[in-house]
Write an enzyme that holds these catalytic residues in place. Structure first.
Site, PDB file in Angstrom:
ATOM      1  N   ASP A  11      43.905  23.569  43.544  1.00 59.77           N
ATOM      2  CA  ASP A  11      44.374  23.031  42.262  1.00 59.77           C
ATOM      3  C   ASP A  11      45.591  22.142  42.532  1.00 59.77           C
ATOM      4  O   ASP A  11      45.949  21.893  43.694  1.00 59.77           O
ATOM      5  CB  ASP A  11      44.682  24.160  41.277  1.00 59.77           C
ATOM      6  CG  ASP A  11      45.782  25.106  41.752  1.00 59.77           C
ATOM      7  OD1 ASP A  11      46.551  24.749  42.676  1.00 59.77           O
ATOM      8  OD2 ASP A  11      45.888  26.209  41.193  1.00 59.77           O
ATOM      9  N   CYS A  12      46.247  21.687  41.492  1.00 58.63           N
ATOM     10  CA  CYS A  12      47.378  20.758  41.661  1.00 58.63           C
ATOM     11  C   CYS A  12      48.573  21.395  42.385  1.00 58.63           C
ATOM     12  O   CYS A  12      49.435  20.686  42.894  1.00 58.63           O
ATOM     13  CB  CYS A  12      47.804  20.174  40.322  1.00 58.63           C
ATOM     14  SG  CYS A  12      48.363  21.400  39.135  1.00 58.63           S
TER      15      CYS A  12
END
Length: 120
Positions: A11-12
Site C-alpha cells: 500500500d502507500c
C-alpha cells in the site's frame, strides 16, 4: 517457496496489502505442481478455493524476502485442506487455512492420485 516483496505488493505506506498474502499462497501452491512438471489447471480440471481462514500476525514490508511454507492438513476424495504460513526469517507473519475443491467441468470431482502426490 521464497519471494521478494515488490512495491506493487504494498500500500502507500510500503506495507503488503492484505489480499496479496492470499496471492503469495496461491503462487506457492502452483509452484508445488510446477516443481513436479505438472500444472494446477487445465481446460476442464482444476482446484478452486472454497474457504479461507486468514490470520494476519505481523506486516511484511517493501523489499522483504518471504518464505511460504505449505502443508497438507486433510484430504478427502474431492477436496483438501492446506495450511500455509508466511515467514520473514524465523518470524511468522501470516497463517492461512485453505480448503480447496477439485472441479471437472465445473463440478466437484474425485482428485486423481497423482495430484494428491503433489502435496507430499
Amino acid at each position: 517457496m521464497q519471494i521478494r516483496v515488490y512495491y506493487e505488493d504494498t500500500d502507500c505506506g510500503g506495507v503488503v496489502y492484505h489480499s496479496n498474502y492470499l496471492s503469495f499462497c496461491e503462487r506457492a501452491r502452483s509452484e508445488l505442481f510446477f516443481q513436479k512438471g505438472l500444472s494446477p489447471h487445465n481446460d476442464k480440471n482444476f482446484f478452486v478455493v472454497k474457504r479461507v481462514e486468514a490470520d494476519y500476525i505481523k506486516p511484511a514490508i517493501f523489499s522483504d524476502v518471504l518464505d511460504i511454507k505449505s502443508e497438507l492438513v486433510e484430504k478427502k476424495s474431492a477436496s483438501l485442506v492446506m495450511k500455509q504460513e508466511i515467514f520473514r526469517g524465523d518470524e511468522l507473519l501470516f497463517r492461512g487455512i485453505f480448503k480447496l475443491a477439485y472441479l471437472c467441468d465445473f463440478k466437484p470431482s474425485r482428485i486423481p492420485k497423482e495430484l494428491f502426490d503433489v502435496f507430499k
